[in-house]
Design a protein around this motif. Structure first.
Motif, PDB file in Angstrom:
ATOM      1  N   MET A   1      35.243 -92.145 -41.137  1.00 53.00           N
ATOM      2  CA  MET A   1      34.156 -91.385 -41.733  1.00 53.00           C
ATOM      3  C   MET A   1      32.806 -91.791 -41.139  1.00 53.00           C
ATOM      4  N   VAL A   2      32.625 -93.063 -40.867  1.00 53.33           N
ATOM      5  CA  VAL A   2      31.369 -93.546 -40.298  1.00 53.33           C
ATOM      6  C   VAL A   2      31.140 -92.925 -38.925  1.00 53.33           C
ATOM      7  N   GLU A   3      32.184 -92.779 -38.131  1.00 50.00           N
ATOM      8  CA  GLU A   3      32.073 -92.176 -36.803  1.00 50.00           C
ATOM      9  C   GLU A   3      31.627 -90.714 -36.906  1.00 50.00           C
ATOM     10  N   ILE A   4      32.157 -89.991 -37.870  1.00 51.17           N
ATOM     11  CA  ILE A   4      31.785 -88.589 -38.059  1.00 51.17           C
ATOM     12  C   ILE A   4      30.317 -88.491 -38.478  1.00 51.17           C
ATOM     13  N   GLU A   5      29.898 -89.324 -39.418  1.00 47.16           N
ATOM     14  CA  GLU A   5      28.496 -89.306 -39.857  1.00 47.16           C
ATOM     15  C   GLU A   5      27.562 -89.650 -38.698  1.00 47.16           C
ATOM     16  N   ARG A   6      27.945 -90.626 -37.905  1.00 49.78           N
ATOM     17  CA  ARG A   6      27.137 -91.014 -36.742  1.00 49.78           C
ATOM     18  C   ARG A   6      27.023 -89.848 -35.762  1.00 49.78           C
ATOM     19  N   GLU A   7      28.118 -89.152 -35.518  1.00 42.76           N
ATOM     20  CA  GLU A   7      28.097 -88.008 -34.607  1.00 42.76           C
ATOM     21  C   GLU A   7      27.204 -86.892 -35.139  1.00 42.76           C
ATOM     22  N   LEU A   8      27.229 -86.654 -36.445  1.00 39.37           N
ATOM     23  CA  LEU A   8      26.373 -85.622 -37.041  1.00 39.37           C
ATOM     24  C   LEU A   8      24.897 -85.983 -36.923  1.00 39.37           C
ATOM     25  N   VAL A   9      24.570 -87.234 -37.162  1.00 38.08           N
ATOM     26  CA  VAL A   9      23.179 -87.684 -37.025  1.00 38.08           C
ATOM     27  C   VAL A   9      22.722 -87.541 -35.578  1.00 38.08           C
ATOM     28  N   LEU A  10      23.544 -87.959 -34.638  1.00 38.23           N
ATOM     29  CA  LEU A  10      23.192 -87.850 -33.220  1.00 38.23           C
ATOM     30  C   LEU A  10      23.016 -86.389 -32.810  1.00 38.23           C
ATOM     31  N   MET A  11      23.870 -85.523 -33.338  1.00 38.69           N
ATOM     32  CA  MET A  11      23.755 -84.106 -33.031  1.00 38.69           C
ATOM     33  C   MET A  11      22.437 -83.549 -33.564  1.00 38.69           C
ATOM     34  N   ALA A  12      22.094 -83.866 -34.801  1.00 41.13           N
ATOM     35  CA  ALA A  12      20.848 -83.386 -35.387  1.00 41.13           C
ATOM     36  C   ALA A  12      19.651 -83.892 -34.579  1.00 41.13           C
ATOM     37  N   GLN A  13      19.673 -85.147 -34.195  1.00 42.70           N
ATOM     38  CA  GLN A  13      18.577 -85.702 -33.403  1.00 42.70           C
ATOM     39  C   GLN A  13      18.483 -85.016 -32.046  1.00 42.70           C
ATOM     40  N   ARG A  14      19.627 -84.750 -31.429  1.00 45.13           N
ATOM     41  CA  ARG A  14      19.653 -84.080 -30.123  1.00 45.13           C
ATOM     42  C   ARG A  14      19.039 -82.681 -30.236  1.00 45.13           C
ATOM     43  N   VAL A  15      19.384 -81.954 -31.272  1.00 43.74           N
ATOM     44  CA  VAL A  15      18.837 -80.611 -31.469  1.00 43.74           C
ATOM     45  C   VAL A  15      17.315 -80.675 -31.607  1.00 43.74           C
ATOM     46  N   LEU A  16      16.818 -81.619 -32.394  1.00 40.66           N
ATOM     47  CA  LEU A  16      15.365 -81.759 -32.568  1.00 40.66           C
ATOM     48  C   LEU A  16      14.679 -82.229 -31.288  1.00 40.66           C
ATOM     49  N   ASP A  17      15.381 -83.031 -30.485  1.00 40.89           N
ATOM     50  CA  ASP A  17      14.799 -83.554 -29.250  1.00 40.89           C
ATOM     51  C   ASP A  17      14.650 -82.502 -28.162  1.00 40.89           C
ATOM     52  N   VAL A  18      15.630 -81.623 -28.016  1.00 39.79           N
ATOM     53  CA  VAL A  18      15.656 -80.751 -26.845  1.00 39.79           C
ATOM     54  C   VAL A  18      15.065 -79.361 -27.081  1.00 39.79           C
ATOM     55  N   ASN A  19      14.922 -78.947 -28.305  1.00 43.11           N
ATOM     56  CA  ASN A  19      14.392 -77.615 -28.578  1.00 43.11           C
ATOM     57  C   ASN A  19      12.900 -77.673 -28.871  1.00 43.11           C
ATOM     58  N   ARG A  20      12.213 -76.564 -28.619  1.00 39.04           N
ATOM     59  CA  ARG A  20      10.766 -76.508 -28.818  1.00 39.04           C
ATOM     60  C   ARG A  20      10.359 -75.455 -29.840  1.00 39.04           C
ATOM     61  N   TYR A  21      11.287 -74.565 -30.202  1.00 37.77           N
ATOM     62  CA  TYR A  21      10.982 -73.531 -31.180  1.00 37.77           C
ATOM     63  C   TYR A  21      11.884 -73.670 -32.388  1.00 37.77           C
ATOM     64  N   MET A  22      11.338 -73.335 -33.529  1.00 37.77           N
ATOM     65  CA  MET A  22      12.113 -73.322 -34.764  1.00 37.77           C
ATOM     66  C   MET A  22      11.867 -71.985 -35.454  1.00 37.77           C
ATOM     67  N   HIS A 140      24.997 -77.518 -37.868  1.00 35.81           N
ATOM     68  CA  HIS A 140      25.961 -76.487 -37.461  1.00 35.81           C
ATOM     69  C   HIS A 140      26.909 -77.120 -36.450  1.00 35.81           C
ATOM     70  N   VAL A 141      28.183 -77.047 -36.733  1.00 34.95           N
ATOM     71  CA  VAL A 141      29.187 -77.632 -35.843  1.00 34.95           C
ATOM     72  C   VAL A 141      30.066 -76.505 -35.291  1.00 34.95           C
ATOM     73  N   SER A 142      30.159 -76.414 -33.987  1.00 30.35           N
ATOM     74  CA  SER A 142      31.016 -75.424 -33.347  1.00 30.35           C
ATOM     75  C   SER A 142      32.482 -75.752 -33.609  1.00 30.35           C
ATOM     76  N   ARG A 143      33.289 -74.723 -33.700  1.00 28.68           N
ATOM     77  CA  ARG A 143      34.739 -74.944 -33.898  1.00 28.68           C
ATOM     78  C   ARG A 143      35.361 -75.610 -32.686  1.00 28.68           C
ATOM     79  N   PHE A 144      34.672 -75.637 -31.542  1.00 25.44           N
ATOM     80  CA  PHE A 144      35.196 -76.280 -30.348  1.00 25.44           C
ATOM     81  C   PHE A 144      34.601 -77.671 -30.092  1.00 25.44           C
ATOM     82  N   HIS A 145      33.864 -78.193 -31.043  1.00 25.00           N
ATOM     83  CA  HIS A 145      33.292 -79.539 -30.877  1.00 25.00           C
ATOM     84  C   HIS A 145      34.438 -80.526 -30.673  1.00 25.00           C
ATOM     85  N   PRO A 146      34.323 -81.429 -29.669  1.00 25.84           N
ATOM     86  CA  PRO A 146      35.445 -82.330 -29.366  1.00 25.84           C
ATOM     87  C   PRO A 146      35.852 -83.285 -30.487  1.00 25.84           C
ATOM     88  N   ILE A 147      34.936 -83.613 -31.378  1.00 20.10           N
ATOM     89  CA  ILE A 147      35.265 -84.540 -32.474  1.00 20.10           C
ATOM     90  C   ILE A 147      35.333 -83.808 -33.814  1.00 20.10           C
TER      91      ILE A 147
END
Length: 149
Positions: A1-22, A140-147
């Protein structure tokens, strides 16, 4: 469960880091949603900032109803490979007293193309600097996300 939570946090941070519009979601007086794309910058992962005309429709909605929703995603992602975040936040105008400090901090952000000055967002300027304090986040998690797919 900790690995899944870590992956979700990293994903959220990545989205905020790379996008410029909301996409900013506010409510009209009749309860209808108002959606507005705005360019943003962030300070950490809980504080988002954008400039808008204080007479704009969404700015009036924020003045009356400061609880907002935000969606950030990469619209160029291939089908079923996108990542996105859904945020609930409390928004408002950055006060004139806070403008010097906030502008100085935002000027050092790598995503800011021009150092903002307090005069850009006060007095007779039609623009104001807005702040959203993130209260909650869903990913938002894609159905094809590797984890997580």
């Amino acid at each position: 469960m900790v690995e899944i939570e870590r992956e979700l946090v990293l994903m959220a941070q990545r989205v905020l880091d790379v996008n410029r519009y909301m996409v900013l979601g506010t409510l009209d007086t009749d309860g209808s949603p108002r959606l507005s794309p705005v360019r943003y910058t962030r300070n950490g992962y809980r504080d988002l900032y954008w400039a808008s005309a204080y007479r704009s429709h969404h700015s009036g909605n924020i003045a009356a109803r400061p609880l907002i929703r935000i969606v950030i995603y990469d619209s160029t992602a291939k089908n079923d490979q996108g990542e996105g975040v859904y945020l609930e936040a409390k928004a408002g105008v950055v006060s004139e007293e806070q403008l010097p400090t906030v502008c100085a901090g935002l000027g050092s952000r790598p995503t800011v193309t021009r150092h903002p000055a307090p005069a850009d967002f006060s007095g007779t300027s039609p623009m104001r600097l807005y702040h959203a304090q993130v209260l909650s986040c869903e990913v938002h998690v894609s159905r094809f996300h590797p984890i997580l797919g």
